[in-house]
Design an enzyme around this catalytic site. Structure first.
Site, mmCIF file in Angstrom:
data_model
loop_
_atom_site.group_PDB
_atom_site.id
_atom_site.type_symbol
_atom_site.label_atom_id
_atom_site.label_comp_id
_atom_site.label_asym_id
_atom_site.label_seq_id
_atom_site.Cartn_x
_atom_site.Cartn_y
_atom_site.Cartn_z
ATOM 1 N N ARG A 38 -28.180 50.819 -12.252
ATOM 2 C CA ARG A 38 -28.844 51.099 -13.465
ATOM 3 C C ARG A 38 -30.046 50.542 -13.852
ATOM 4 N NH1 ARG A 38 -25.892 51.219 -19.570
ATOM 5 N NH2 ARG A 38 -25.378 49.105 -18.900
ATOM 6 N N ALA A 100 -29.328 54.286 -22.373
ATOM 7 C CA ALA A 100 -28.795 54.461 -21.140
ATOM 8 C C ALA A 100 -27.505 54.294 -21.460
ATOM 9 C CB ALA A 100 -29.156 53.260 -20.189
ATOM 10 N N SER A 101 -26.711 55.419 -21.124
ATOM 11 C CA SER A 101 -25.212 55.320 -21.617
ATOM 12 C C SER A 101 -24.241 54.459 -20.825
ATOM 13 C CB SER A 101 -24.633 56.971 -21.276
ATOM 14 O OG SER A 101 -25.432 57.881 -21.948
ATOM 15 N N MET A 102 -22.995 54.486 -21.298
ATOM 16 C CA MET A 102 -21.991 53.597 -20.567
ATOM 17 C C MET A 102 -21.886 53.977 -19.520
ATOM 18 S SD MET A 102 -19.312 52.936 -23.934
ATOM 19 C CE MET A 102 -18.125 51.881 -22.959
#
Length: 397
Positions: A38, A100-102
């Site tokens: 990520r 930015a999602s989990m």
């Protein structure tokens, strides 16, 4: 290749193990998790949510690299844009508008997507580009099309994908509500933004048997549930159940309308009809991600609920109709005392809510997985257990 791809940090290894043990990172997605960090898709300045302080904090990679990577490798959401790009400065803005999602949510939705070799995927909501990169690693960059409504966000994701060696991913600046007809038809469609209505265009642009995975909910609250819809053999509809609760930033076209309290309640609750209810705060407020709230929102259509902070043992909850009739209701819960209700307008909103609560109880307090959604040319319909058992529309009177 981005240098972040070559780094195996202890915190990232720990995240991978946690996701695997939690069942959200499956063995078929583990190689993509390992190959596509990520961190490679995050901007230098980010605003992760700090659990200790309960607020978003600014973290710069240039100034605090260890802390920046710690957040990048954690299972938490990270805000990357405020106020649709109008925000200036390091402090948080008014509204988070890209993130930015989990990782746990990302991989649970990818698991629901059930991709197969050779599948072509349409993603709605590019964001940082990380989700598209994970898909591209698994399926090949040429099989991924991602649509982003914000020009600056789209450009940043396109650049990040190119740096990572995935320039073949097609990043489209456009309205994801319309899908991307130029690349149709798609085997899979995944949305990384919350919806209040699934566009029929996504069904039309899918192959028969295709899968659509999207966070969906109602304006009753900000929460969503992940809908996993399978397109019918005739390509005319898509139907399926919900896999669990999430909360996403909403598709810009479907954000909750602003509600001006004073336009509904210009003179206070004295304008409403007063009554009492046996419903207690404990019965009504079951905590975040409650299937009860989801069920009530399905039954009480076109309604917004707001919950006030508790003050001297009392908490007020307000309900506003969005259908243009300016109906409203207020319920006041008090510790150790009775619950008072005020209502005004042609819709008796609290009566609708109380009926919805009794309906949910009467159905055995179903969880998210017992609810489903069908989308076709006539719109969408929520149901319980089977498409032939529609959720009651209590707003109809």
């Amino acid at each position: 290749m981005n240098p972040d791809a070559q780094q195996e940090r202890p915190s990232r290894t720990g995240l991978g193990r946690a996701l695997m043990s939690g069942g959200v990172l499956t063995s078929d997605w583990a190689p993509s998790f390992a190959a596509v960090p990520r961190a490679a898709f995050l901007p230098d300045l980010v605003w992760p949510f700090d659990m200790e302080t309960g607020r978003s904090v600014a973290v710069s990679r240039a100034e605090e690299p260890d802390r920046w990577y710690q957040y990048a490798d954690a299972d938490g959401p990270i805000v990357t844009q405020w106020d649709d790009g109008a925000h200036v400065g390091r402090g948080p803005g008014r509204a988070a508008t890209s993130s930015a999602s989990m990782p746990s949510v990302v991989f649970s939705m990818l698991r629901d997507l059930d991709v197969r070799p050779g599948n072509r995927v349409l993603e709605i909501g590019t964001g940082t580009g990380w989700n598209a990169a994970l898909l591209a690693h698994r399926l090949g960059a040429v099989n991924v099309v991602t649509v982003e409504v914000d020009a600056a966000v789209a450009a940043a994701a396109r650049a990040a994908l190119a740096r990572f060696g995935m320039a073949g991913v097609r990043v489209v600046h456009g309205d994801g509500f319309k899908g991307c007809p130029q690349g149709a038809r798609y085997d899979r469609t995944v949305a990384t933004c919350g919806l209040r209505s699934v566009p029929y265009a996504w069904v039309e642009q899918s192959v028969p048997g295709g899968i659509i995975v999207a966070p969906w909910g109602t304006h009753f609250g900000n929460g969503d549930a992940v809908a996993r819809l399978v397109v019918a053999d005739d390509g005319e509809s898509a139907s399926g159940t919900f896999t669990g609760p999430v909360e996403f930033m909403k598709l810009r076209e479907q954000r909750r309308p602003d509600v001006s309290h004073s336009s509904y309640v210009p003179h206070g609750v004295v304008d409403g009809d007063e009554s009492v209810t046996a419903i207690t705060e404990e019965h009504f407020a079951r905590g975040p991600f409650s299937p009860q709230d989801f069920a009530v929102g399905l039954c009480v259509r076109d309604c917004v609920r707001t919950v006030a902070e508790k003050d001297e043992g009392a908490r007020a909850v307000w309900f506003y109709a969005l259908s243009g009739c300016r109906s409203w209701a207020c319920v006041q819960f008090r510790d150790g005392g009775g619950t008072r209700v005020w209502q005004s307008g042609p819709r008796r909103l609290w009566d609708e809510v109380e009926t919805a609560l009794r309906w949910w109880d009467g159905q055995g307090r179903p969880g998210f997985d017992r609810f489903g959604l069908t989308v076709d040319g006539a719109g969408e319909r929520a149901w319980l257990d089977t498409p032939g058992h529609p959720v009651p529309d209590l707003s109809a009177g």
